[in-house]
Scaffold this motif. Structure first.
Motif, PDB file in Angstrom:
ATOM      1  N   VAL A   1       2.016   1.761  -3.476  1.00 50.76           N
ATOM      2  CA  VAL A   1       0.938   2.292  -4.312  1.00 50.76           C
ATOM      3  C   VAL A   1       0.674   3.754  -3.977  1.00 50.76           C
TER       4      VAL A   1
ATOM      5  N   ARG B   1      -3.971   2.683   3.753  1.00 51.88           N
ATOM      6  CA  ARG B   1      -4.370   2.822   2.350  1.00 51.88           C
ATOM      7  C   ARG B   1      -3.805   4.053   1.660  1.00 51.88           C
TER       8      ARG B   1
ATOM      9  N   LEU C   1       3.254   5.752  -5.662  1.00 52.72           N
ATOM     10  CA  LEU C   1       2.944   5.814  -7.103  1.00 52.72           C
ATOM     11  C   LEU C   1       1.859   6.855  -7.364  1.00 52.72           C
ATOM     12  N   ASN C   2       0.826   6.831  -6.515  1.00 55.71           N
ATOM     13  CA  ASN C   2      -0.269   7.785  -6.652  1.00 55.71           C
ATOM     14  C   ASN C   2       0.235   9.216  -6.565  1.00 55.71           C
TER      15      ASN C   2
ATOM     16  N   PHE D   1       0.832  -1.200   0.000  1.00 56.78           N
ATOM     17  CA  PHE D   1       0.000   0.000   0.000  1.00 56.78           C
ATOM     18  C   PHE D   1       0.871   1.256   0.000  1.00 56.78           C
TER      19      PHE D   1
ATOM     20  N   GLN E   1       2.251  11.137  -9.301  1.00 56.54           N
ATOM     21  CA  GLN E   1       1.544  11.730 -10.429  1.00 56.54           C
ATOM     22  C   GLN E   1       1.280  13.215 -10.208  1.00 56.54           C
ATOM     23  N   TYR E   2       1.395  13.654  -8.965  1.00 58.19           N
ATOM     24  CA  TYR E   2       1.099  15.050  -8.667  1.00 58.19           C
ATOM     25  C   TYR E   2       2.364  15.737  -8.187  1.00 58.19           C
TER      26      TYR E   2
END
Lengths: 261, 326
Positions: free
Chosen positions: A13, A112, A16-17, A10, A20-21
């Motif tokens: 991830v 999460r 990774l999320n 998690f 993007q920003y």
């Protein structure tokens, strides 16, 4: 062990999320600098009038400020986003998905999200701690360092428990977002050692919102003023709080009815 | 049936206590001081069993108790009373062995990571369900092939259309090869082609893996295509449980008689309600018990090229069932 694997995935991830920003990184860096700047300015102002505050020198207080910023970054990176998401999930009924997974629900809702850019605060906080310690006369021994690590981890766990307790409240009370701002406000008290506050406030930020355990106690460890009794109390309180939080979370789950489809 | 019961439900009941107040500011303020509560009986003493490999449709209007039942069966809600067992487990205990063998798909919600390609979310599920790589990869690729989403799983989920997202969601929720599928409105909001695609996929999955499926849907076509057996629920109670084909016979109060006349000019108003008239073809609606008599009279009294008797369409029957007072 496999729970740790799930948490680790998690985390990946989450990174990774966030990648993007990338603009967030710049914004966050800027915020971090402002935070450090104002903190330093206030410290300089106070110590232009006095040499010590309740037994703490300027360098020692710099360490306190550093720990407060460092831990604040960790909370905003790992704890707060998860709890905000949990509140949303309870309101929108999407918690259903976390609950139908064959994994401990508390673990799942706690790992999460991960806001990696908030870790700029971790870096700037660590720098402040290092600079502060450079100005302290006594050197930091290995025992101090171990005590510091233990106290900081315990403090982190307690802050997490505090957040989860409040968030679990959203099973009954739907709107809990204002708690977020409230916490930010109270957390600022951590910039000063709890000893400077009046008794009632000292108790509040020790046992009600465990900021004293999270910031002051680790700072005491680094400046060789921590006694074993305080660390033991921190351990006992942390363990008890964690056990209670876990019980309360499960109790809350029983009352979760989910948003209707 | 003789098959092992996978889902056993006995007098299952769920009652919600909800706050209630009149509209308006005055009522809002009053509610702050004294809150009125009302009990809502979402599900009342329902009992049924579902055998291994069965595909059962759960029918009912909004608020009938379908989703509440599904949530109790998947362990999300604690029943107020009664008993539920799925694969021998009590769902509300949420045992890992149980959760590893079921899946819940809700058409109006998504569980994949919004900003990432679905493949990343699949990896998360692999870790959560502790699926061995050697089992995971072939099944994943098989599901991706069956639903034809090879290109989609590499795009961030936020860039997918509703239908594409649903297909990818379904792949994600079946990676652990669940034995029981709870599908809550899996085709809601999708266009007809996409609905068909998902339907045939569910049928395929059921055949390949012998999975048990409990499905709710607003679209009768879903139910007709997939389920031989339906459970009709209304106001939290079961109205009918049995063959879909027999539902019409049980509930429909009328049948339709389609007649091809040799002389299209005659009026057939005397035989029953004329619901359709097109050239020489007339469709009559007659009370069920009079069907035989009216058919006999038509054949004797009129010059007829062809005559067929039908049960009304299942949609009409359902509408009729739910229109009846509780």
């Amino acid at each position: 062990m496999s729970a740790a694997r799930v948490a680790w995935l998690f985390l990946k991830v989450g990174v990774l999320n966030e990648l993007q920003y990338r603009v967030n990184f710049v914004v966050q860096l800027f915020q971090s600098l402002i935070q450090v700047g104002t903190g330093l300015a206030v410290l300089a102002l106070v110590y232009s009038h006095t040499d010590e505050l309740n037994g703490w020198s300027e360098s020692e207080l710099l360490t306190v400020l550093g720990i407060q910023i460092l831990l604040g970054g960790a909370i905003r990176a790992a704890v707060q986003p998860n709890m905000v998401q949990l509140m949303e999930d309870v309101r929108e009924g999407t918690l259903d998905y976390a609950l139908t997974k064959p994994e401990d629900a508390q673990l799942l809702v706690s790992v999460r999200q991960f806001r990696i850019w908030q870790l700029t605060d971790l870096v700037s906080g660590a720098i402040l701690v290092a600079v502060g310690l450079g100005g302290v006369e006594r050197s930091v021994g290995p025992l101090d360092a171990i005590a510091f690590g233990a106290a900081l981890s315990l403090g982190g766990v307690m802050i997490y428990c505090f957040w989860l307790l409040i968030t679990t409240g959203s099973f009954w009370i739907v709107r809990m977002e204002h708690v977020l701002e409230l916490f930010e406000g109270v957390y600022q008290t951590g910039r000063w050692p709890v000893g400077v506050y009046p008794l009632w406030l000292r108790y509040t930020v020790t046992f009600l919102v465990p900021i004293a355990f999270a910031v002051t106690v680790p700072a005491e460890a680094m400046t060789s003023r921590l006694d074993a009794g305080t660390l033991a109390l921190s351990f006992a309180f942390g363990t008890a709080l964690f056990a209670f939080t876990r019980w309360f979370w499960r109790f809350g789950l029983r009352h979760y009815s989910g948003a209707s489809a | 049936m003789g098959r092992m019961a996978v889902v056993e439900v006995a007098e299952l009941t769920k009652t919600f206590v909800v706050p209630e107040r009149e509209a308006g500011l005055r009522a809002s303020i009053k509610a702050l001081v004294r809150r009125k509560h009302r009990e809502v009986h979402a599900v009342e003493e329902i009992s049924f069993e579902i055998g291994e490999g069965e595909v059962v449709g759960f029918l009912g209007p909004n608020g009938a108790g379908k989703t509440t039942t599904l949530k109790m069966l998947s362990g999300l809600l604690y029943p107020t009373s009664g008993e539920a067992r799925v694969l021998g487990h009590v769902p509300s205990k949420r045992e890992r062995d149980f959760l590893r063998r079921i899946t819940l798909v809700m058409g109006n919600r998504n569980q994949l990571q919004w900003d990432l390609p679905a493949l990343d979310s699949f990896e998360l599920n692999r870790a959560i369900y502790r699926i061995r790589r050697s089992d995971f990869t072939p099944l994943r690729d098989e599901l991706i092939g069956l639903l034809d989403v090879g290109d989609l799983v590499r795009k961030p989920v936020r860039n997918l259309s509703l239908g594409e997202r649903m297909k990818v969601e379904i792949v994600g929720s079946l990676l652990h090869r669940p034995q029981v599928l709870f599908l809550d409105e899996p085709t809601i909001g999708l266009d007809v082609t996409m609905q068909k695609r998902i339907r045939s996929f569910v049928a395929d999955y059921n055949r390949r893996y012998g999975a048990t499926v409990l499905l709710t849907s607003h679209y009768m076509a879903d139910v007709v295509a997939l389920c031989r057996r339906v459970v009709v629920i209304h106001h939290g109670r079961i109205l009918y449980d049995g063959d879909l084909a027999r539902l019409g016979a049980e509930f429909a109060a009328y049948k339709t008689i389609a007649v091809d006349l040799l002389d299209g000019a005659v009026s057939l108003e005397a035989y029953g309600e004329v619901v359709e008239r097109e050239g020489d073809r007339v469709v009559l609606r007659v009370p069920k018990e009079e069907t035989a008599r009216v058919t006999g009279r038509l054949l004797v009294e009129q010059k007829i090229a062809d005559l067929t008797v039908h049960d009304p369409p299942i949609e009409d029957v359902i509408e009729l069932v739910f229109a009846e007072p509780k």
